[in-house]
Scaffold this motif. Structure first.
Motif, PDB file in Angstrom:
ATOM      1  N   SER A 119       7.958  -5.710  10.058  1.00 26.11           N
ATOM      2  CA  SER A 119       8.593  -5.313   8.799  1.00 26.11           C
ATOM      3  C   SER A 119       8.398  -6.364   7.711  1.00 26.11           C
ATOM      4  N   GLU A 120       7.289  -7.067   7.767  1.00 30.48           N
ATOM      5  CA  GLU A 120       7.001  -8.049   6.737  1.00 30.48           C
ATOM      6  C   GLU A 120       6.135  -7.474   5.622  1.00 30.48           C
ATOM      7  N   ILE A 121       5.573  -6.309   5.854  1.00 29.54           N
ATOM      8  CA  ILE A 121       4.836  -5.633   4.791  1.00 29.54           C
ATOM      9  C   ILE A 121       5.169  -4.150   4.831  1.00 29.54           C
ATOM     10  N   ALA A 122       5.065  -3.536   3.710  1.00 29.12           N
ATOM     11  CA  ALA A 122       5.245  -2.093   3.626  1.00 29.12           C
ATOM     12  C   ALA A 122       3.941  -1.515   3.088  1.00 29.12           C
ATOM     13  N   PRO A 164      -0.305   5.035  -2.308  1.00 25.68           N
ATOM     14  CA  PRO A 164      -0.851   4.685  -3.633  1.00 25.68           C
ATOM     15  C   PRO A 164      -1.280   3.232  -3.773  1.00 25.68           C
ATOM     16  N   SER A 165      -0.875   2.360  -2.861  1.00 25.27           N
ATOM     17  CA  SER A 165      -1.221   0.951  -3.007  1.00 25.27           C
ATOM     18  C   SER A 165      -2.341   0.506  -2.073  1.00 25.27           C
ATOM     19  N   PHE A 166      -2.993   1.433  -1.428  1.00 26.54           N
ATOM     20  CA  PHE A 166      -3.979   1.098  -0.413  1.00 26.54           C
ATOM     21  C   PHE A 166      -5.372   1.420  -0.923  1.00 26.54           C
ATOM     22  N   MET A 167      -6.294   0.446  -0.841  1.00 30.14           N
ATOM     23  CA  MET A 167      -7.671   0.666  -1.277  1.00 30.14           C
ATOM     24  C   MET A 167      -8.619   0.217  -0.169  1.00 30.14           C
ATOM     25  N   PHE A 168      -9.680   0.992   0.035  1.00 34.44           N
ATOM     26  CA  PHE A 168     -10.676   0.653   1.050  1.00 34.44           C
ATOM     27  C   PHE A 168     -11.984   1.346   0.684  1.00 34.44           C
ATOM     28  N   ARG A 169     -13.051   0.936   1.323  1.00 32.80           N
ATOM     29  CA  ARG A 169     -14.364   1.538   1.067  1.00 32.80           C
ATOM     30  C   ARG A 169     -14.458   2.913   1.732  1.00 32.80           C
ATOM     31  N   TYR A 187       0.801  -9.708  -1.785  1.00 25.56           N
ATOM     32  CA  TYR A 187       2.263  -9.669  -1.777  1.00 25.56           C
ATOM     33  C   TYR A 187       2.790  -9.593  -3.208  1.00 25.56           C
ATOM     34  N   GLU A 188       2.465  -8.500  -3.848  1.00 25.28           N
ATOM     35  CA  GLU A 188       2.954  -8.242  -5.196  1.00 25.28           C
ATOM     36  C   GLU A 188       3.051  -6.732  -5.367  1.00 25.28           C
TER      37      GLU A 188
END
Length: 154
Positions: free
Chosen positions: A11-14, A18-23, A58-59
């Motif tokens: 639970s250190e990241i959510a 909409p915040s996920f980018m990949f090739r 982490y922003e």
């Protein structure tokens, strides 16, 4: 990117779609969202993390509005059960300490939600399940005591 799995279950990241980018080419090796699965987006991110290195920022990249009419609010019970299933499906990959802690937190949250809707028996069940993950932790016992006191308030 096994580190992502660890951080996610700790639970250190959510992760939010909409915040996920990949090739785009990673879709060939990972596949698409499996809409039949609960938490299809999370399942996709975890499958991707097992195969691809990445960077975690982490922003905040976006803001979302939460309210009582959100699907996650209306179907919290279903979502909590599906969260437990997702955790079970990754149990063999994760270190035991991270798994225990994730189950612990999930059961505590589930129990608190039941207590909020005045279902203390179900709350106690989840507090006990949480205690089984960390038998030396007093928090589940205190919360179970709180739920037991609920019966005397009636």
């Amino acid at each position: 990117m096994v580190i992502f799995l660890f951080l996610f279950f700790k639970s250190e990241i959510a992760v939010a779609t909409p915040s996920f980018m990949f090739r785009k080419e990673y879709l060939d090796s990972v596949g698409l969202f499996n809409e039949a699965k609960p938490f299809a987006d999370i399942d996709f991110f975890l499958r991707l993390a097992k195969q691809v290195n990445g960077v975690i920022l982490y922003e905040p990249l976006f803001f979302r509005r939460l309210h009582d009419a959100n699907v996650s609010s209306l179907e919290w019970e279903k979502g909590s059960r599906e969260g437990l299933e997702l955790l079970r499906s990754y149990k063999k990959i994760l270190p035991p300490g991270i798994t225990r802690n994730a189950f612990f937190k999930q059961h505590i949250n589930f129990g608190e939600k039941y207590l909020n809707i005045k279902q203390p028996r179900k709350a106690i069940t989840h507090f006990i399940n949480s205690w089984k993950q960390k038998p030396f932790n007093i928090i589940p016992l205190k919360k179970a005591g709180k739920a037991i006191l609920f019966f005397f308030k009636k």
